[in-house]
Design an enzyme around this catalytic site. Structure first.
Site, PDB file in Angstrom:
ATOM      1  N   PRO A 146      33.032 -56.172  69.050  1.00  0.00           N
ATOM      2  CA  PRO A 146      33.968 -57.004  68.298  1.00  0.00           C
ATOM      3  C   PRO A 146      33.184 -58.007  67.439  1.00  0.00           C
ATOM      4  CG  PRO A 146      34.065 -57.539  70.646  1.00  0.00           C
ATOM      5  CD  PRO A 146      33.163 -56.345  70.496  1.00  0.00           C
ATOM      6  N   GLY A 186      32.176 -61.261  65.324  1.00  0.00           N
ATOM      7  CA  GLY A 186      32.397 -62.713  65.354  1.00  0.00           C
ATOM      8  C   GLY A 186      32.958 -63.221  66.669  1.00  0.00           C
ATOM      9  N   ALA A 187      32.779 -62.474  67.753  1.00  0.00           N
ATOM     10  CA  ALA A 187      33.342 -62.888  69.044  1.00  0.00           C
ATOM     11  C   ALA A 187      32.308 -63.583  69.918  1.00  0.00           C
ATOM     12  CB  ALA A 187      33.915 -61.670  69.764  1.00  0.00           C
ATOM     13  N   GLY A 188      31.095 -63.773  69.403  1.00  0.00           N
ATOM     14  CA  GLY A 188      30.071 -64.480  70.180  1.00  0.00           C
ATOM     15  C   GLY A 188      29.282 -63.580  71.110  1.00  0.00           C
ATOM     16  N   GLY A 194      27.088 -61.221  69.788  1.00  0.00           N
ATOM     17  CA  GLY A 194      25.903 -60.733  69.077  1.00  0.00           C
ATOM     18  C   GLY A 194      26.145 -59.554  68.156  1.00  0.00           C
ATOM     19  N   SER A 195      27.323 -59.486  67.524  1.00  0.00           N
ATOM     20  CA  SER A 195      27.588 -58.351  66.622  1.00  0.00           C
ATOM     21  C   SER A 195      26.641 -58.362  65.423  1.00  0.00           C
ATOM     22  CB  SER A 195      29.044 -58.352  66.150  1.00  0.00           C
ATOM     23  OG  SER A 195      29.323 -59.530  65.426  1.00  0.00           O
ATOM     24  N   ALA A 232      23.584 -59.562  65.252  1.00  0.00           N
ATOM     25  CA  ALA A 232      22.232 -59.178  65.671  1.00  0.00           C
ATOM     26  C   ALA A 232      22.159 -57.667  65.872  1.00  0.00           C
ATOM     27  CB  ALA A 232      21.852 -59.892  66.963  1.00  0.00           C
ATOM     28  N   ASP A 245      19.742 -63.495  70.470  1.00  0.00           N
ATOM     29  CA  ASP A 245      20.542 -62.306  70.161  1.00  0.00           C
ATOM     30  C   ASP A 245      19.676 -61.161  69.641  1.00  0.00           C
ATOM     31  OD1 ASP A 245      22.484 -64.180  70.670  1.00  0.00           O
ATOM     32  OD2 ASP A 245      23.794 -63.549  69.032  1.00  0.00           O
TER      33      ASP A 245
HETATM   34  O1  PMV Z   1      28.198 -67.418  70.415  1.00  0.00           O
HETATM   35  P1  PMV Z   1      26.808 -66.968  70.180  1.00  0.00           P
HETATM   36  O2  PMV Z   1      26.492 -65.590  70.679  1.00  0.00           O
HETATM   37  O3  PMV Z   1      26.376 -67.190  68.766  1.00  0.00           O
HETATM   38  O4  PMV Z   1      25.839 -67.879  71.097  1.00  0.00           O
HETATM   39  C1  PMV Z   1      25.564 -69.209  70.799  1.00  0.00           C
HETATM   40  C2  PMV Z   1      24.606 -69.736  71.811  1.00  0.00           C
HETATM   41  C3  PMV Z   1      24.270 -71.194  71.641  1.00  0.00           C
HETATM   42  O5  PMV Z   1      23.390 -71.532  72.699  1.00  0.00           O
HETATM   43  C4  PMV Z   1      25.493 -72.074  71.724  1.00  0.00           C
HETATM   44  C5  PMV Z   1      23.576 -71.474  70.315  1.00  0.00           C
HETATM   45  C6  PMV Z   1      22.192 -70.892  70.180  1.00  0.00           C
HETATM   46  O6  PMV Z   1      21.770 -70.756  69.013  1.00  0.00           O
HETATM   47  O7  PMV Z   1      21.511 -70.637  71.178  1.00  0.00           O
END
Ligand code: PMV
Length: 301
Positions: free
Chosen positions: A86, A88-90, A92-93, A95, A137
């Site tokens: 998915p 933009g869900a955090g 690592g899409s 990367a 990531d």
């Molecule tokens: O949501 P993501 O996968 O971009 O993770 C961010 C992780 C943080 O520690 C909040 C920021 C970072 O650059 O490490």
């Protein structure tokens, strides 16, 4: 034509604290982005329903630019992306996309980049698109497995269920940079409270390493629950994220927490019964992904 795939990742411990030099544990998961490249008269991109210019996707554009600075191309290149991650869900899409694309280009055009060159280049691409990016990531997506950051040390694989719950919050409302600066603001306003919270998050990772080594997932889960509480105290939780976390725990997960920047995005649970935990997450309004550890990072398909 060359096709490569690269995995997404979750944080078991340490996001946000890792920004301040504390250790974190990240884990590559079997949700992959596949990228195929082949020489062509014109340079073009096909991704989901999109067909058009590479400029439309900043990661593709920057990765291609970075590649061509090292290996000038005599032709155009046609790029096709198919992804289970998915966006933009955090998890690592961007990367996964960047790493898979650079590897496919390296193979197709005979650049012979090593994995560490791919990691460094992909991190550079993320930095130029996002302004700032942690190396986590791109490193985890390239190398796969469970990794202690920033030491880049590979840990023992996890042998229990992993379920990701996506709140499906629009990415625009929860940019990583916004969440990082929210924590920075709190840290600046209340250093005597927030600094110890960040150190406490940092202390979870070494404890997590020894529990993971022993295969003590119930212990790892307890520490994940503590990590979730500490992230909540830093103001990066949301009601829906917490509902998914509690639903996963109620369904018997060893532990569950936010993964990534928070403010929406995803949570992650470790468990024995992935199906039950996934049903709990979906019942609470999330989209669940039952995943395995991606032992392998980027690979040629
Ligand atoms: O949501 P993501 O996968 O971009 O993770 C961010 C992780 C943080 O520690 C909040 C920021 C970072 O650059 O490490």
């Amino acid at each position: 034509m060359a096709t490569c795939s690269a995995p997404a990742k979750v944080y078991l411990f340490g996001e946000h604290a890792v920004v301040y030099g504390e250790p974190a544990i990240a884990c590559a998961v079997e949700l992959r982005t596949h990228v195929s490249v082949k020489p062509s008269r014109n340079t073009s991109l096909v991704s989901g329903g999109f067909r058009g210019r590479v400029e439309k996707n900043p990661y593709v554009y920057e990765a291609l630019k970075s590649f061509q600075q090292r290996v000038p191309l005599k032709s155009g290149v046609s790029i096709r992306i198919v992804s289970d991650v998915p966006s933009g869900a955090g998890i690592g899409s961007s990367a996964a996309l960047t790493v898979a694309l650079l590897s496919a280009l390296s193979i197709e055009f005979g650049a012979g980049f090593s994995l560490s060159e791919i990691t460094e280049m992909a991190h550079g691409v993320e930095r130029s698109v996002q302004g700032a990016a942690s190396p986590t990531d791109t490193f985890v997506s390239t190398m796969g497995g469970v990794v202690l950051m920033p030491m880049r040390e590979k840990l023992k694989c996890i042998h229990c269920g992993i379920v990701i719950g996506d709140t499906c919050t629009p990415a625009s409302s929860r940019k990583t940079a916004t969440m990082v600066s929210r924590v920075a603001g709190l840290k600046k306003a209340y250093p005597e409270i927030v600094d110890p919270i960040i150190s406490a998050i940092g202390r979870l990772s070494p404890l997590g390493v020894s529990l993971l080594e022993k295969g003590d997932y119930s212990g790892v889960g307890s520490l994940m629950n503590i990590n979730h509480g500490l992230l909540e105290s830093l103001g990066v939780g949301t009601p829906l994220l917490s509902s998914l976390v509690y639903a996963a725990r109620d369904a018997g997960a060893f532990g569950a927490k936010i993964t990534g920047a928070g403010g929406g995005g995803c949570m992650v649970a470790l468990c024995d019964d992935s199906t039950g935990v996934a049903a709990g997450i979906e019942g609470a309004g999330g989209r669940a992904y039952m995943v395995d550890v991606a032992r392998e990072g980027v690979r040629e398909e």
